[in-house]
Design an enzyme around this catalytic site. Structure first.
Site, PDB file in Angstrom:
ATOM      1  N   ARG A  14       0.014  15.043  -7.352  1.00  0.00           N
ATOM      2  CA  ARG A  14       1.286  15.201  -6.476  1.00  0.00           C
ATOM      3  C   ARG A  14       1.240  14.113  -5.357  1.00  0.00           C
ATOM      4  O   ARG A  14       1.929  14.126  -4.429  1.00  0.00           O
ATOM      5  CB  ARG A  14       1.001  16.501  -5.815  1.00  0.00           C
ATOM      6  N   LYS A  17       3.245   9.779  -8.250  1.00  0.00           N
ATOM      7  CA  LYS A  17       3.293   8.405  -9.449  1.00  0.00           C
ATOM      8  C   LYS A  17       4.414   8.822 -10.444  1.00  0.00           C
ATOM      9  O   LYS A  17       4.644   7.724 -11.067  1.00  0.00           O
ATOM     10  CB  LYS A  17       1.574   8.467  -9.878  1.00  0.00           C
ATOM     11  N   SER A  38       2.508  13.923 -22.544  1.00  0.00           N
ATOM     12  CA  SER A  38       1.287  14.452 -23.134  1.00  0.00           C
ATOM     13  C   SER A  38       1.311  15.870 -22.980  1.00  0.00           C
ATOM     14  O   SER A  38       0.274  16.454 -23.588  1.00  0.00           O
ATOM     15  CB  SER A  38       0.192  13.618 -22.537  1.00  0.00           C
ATOM     16  N   GLY A  39       1.845  16.565 -22.031  1.00  0.00           N
ATOM     17  CA  GLY A  39       1.790  17.918 -21.723  1.00  0.00           C
ATOM     18  C   GLY A  39       2.037  18.750 -22.846  1.00  0.00           C
ATOM     19  O   GLY A  39       2.821  18.487 -24.018  1.00  0.00           O
ATOM     20  N   HIS A  53      12.099  19.040 -16.532  1.00  0.00           N
ATOM     21  CA  HIS A  53      11.719  17.529 -16.317  1.00  0.00           C
ATOM     22  C   HIS A  53      12.576  16.744 -17.610  1.00  0.00           C
ATOM     23  O   HIS A  53      13.349  15.946 -17.265  1.00  0.00           O
ATOM     24  CB  HIS A  53      10.294  17.077 -16.592  1.00  0.00           C
ATOM     25  N   LEU A  55      15.506  18.071 -18.466  1.00  0.00           N
ATOM     26  CA  LEU A  55      17.090  18.139 -18.406  1.00  0.00           C
ATOM     27  C   LEU A  55      17.334  17.141 -17.006  1.00  0.00           C
ATOM     28  O   LEU A  55      18.177  16.405 -17.069  1.00  0.00           O
ATOM     29  CB  LEU A  55      17.169  19.598 -17.710  1.00  0.00           C
ATOM     30  N   ASP A  87       3.424   9.520 -19.746  1.00  0.00           N
ATOM     31  CA  ASP A  87       3.082  10.693 -18.887  1.00  0.00           C
ATOM     32  C   ASP A  87       2.038  11.670 -19.352  1.00  0.00           C
ATOM     33  O   ASP A  87       3.090  12.644 -19.933  1.00  0.00           O
ATOM     34  CB  ASP A  87       3.961  10.694 -17.778  1.00  0.00           C
TER      35      ASP A  87
END
Length: 182
Positions: A14, A17, A38-39, A53, A55, A87
């Protein structure tokens, strides 16, 4: 040999970045923007976050690629002048390091497993830089992550050192403020 610019951004959870990394990419125009996420969807909350994210980036015509594993597959779709934001390193590392946990034999426990994955990642990033104009990479700080595992922290440190050495710009984020380290 010409190569794209590498920007490496690290910061605490948080710290701002990811938003800062997106702002760097948004400053460029007339180029395709690619967001490598990468999630993974492991639960309903993560599914909602990923969709929110995605959208948010639609209005800027980002191409979002969910690529938790095998980042090298992304190189096949990259084009000259692309702007790529990955990310994040920490999620990739956790996915790779703990691969096989279900069977009781994780990659981190198999001799040479992570070394091979790390070599493949380096080759992939170098290949990306040979194609794109900008590669921006985001990562959590080594000791400011949820994972408190010595293998994880050692590998993340090793990856960070290499990324800083390769980077045209290395930025540390803290409370929404960017501190350029290189």
């Amino acid at each position: 040999m010409a190569r794209g610019q590498l920007v490496f951004i690290s910061g605490g959870v948080r710290s701002g970045k990811s938003a800062y990394a997106e702002s760097i990419v948004r400053n460029f125009s007339n180029a395709r923007k690619i967001y490598l996420a990468s999630g993974q969807v492991n639960d309903e909350e993560m599914k909602e976050r990923i969709e929110r994210h995605r959208l948010d980036r639609l209005e800027d015509n980002w191409l979002t690629i969910e690529q938790a594993y095998e980042l090298e597959n992304v190189t096949k779709i990259l084009q000259p002048r692309d702007l790529v934001l990955w990310d994040c390193v920490t999620t990739w590392l956790a996915n790779e390091l703990y691969e096989g946990w279900e069977t009781g034999k994780m990659c981190s426990e198999i001799e040479g497993c992570m070394e091979a994955k790390w070599t493949k990642l380096q080759e992939t990033l170098i290949k990306m830089l040979g194609t794109v104009d900008l590669l921006t990479i985001v990562s959590n700080e080594v000791l400011d992550d949820f994972v408190r595992d010595e293998h994880y922290q050692a590998w993340l440190g090793r990856i960070h050192i290499w990324l800083v050495q390769q980077a045209d710009q290395a930025i540390e984020m803290e409370n929404g403020l960017a501190f350029k380290r290189k």
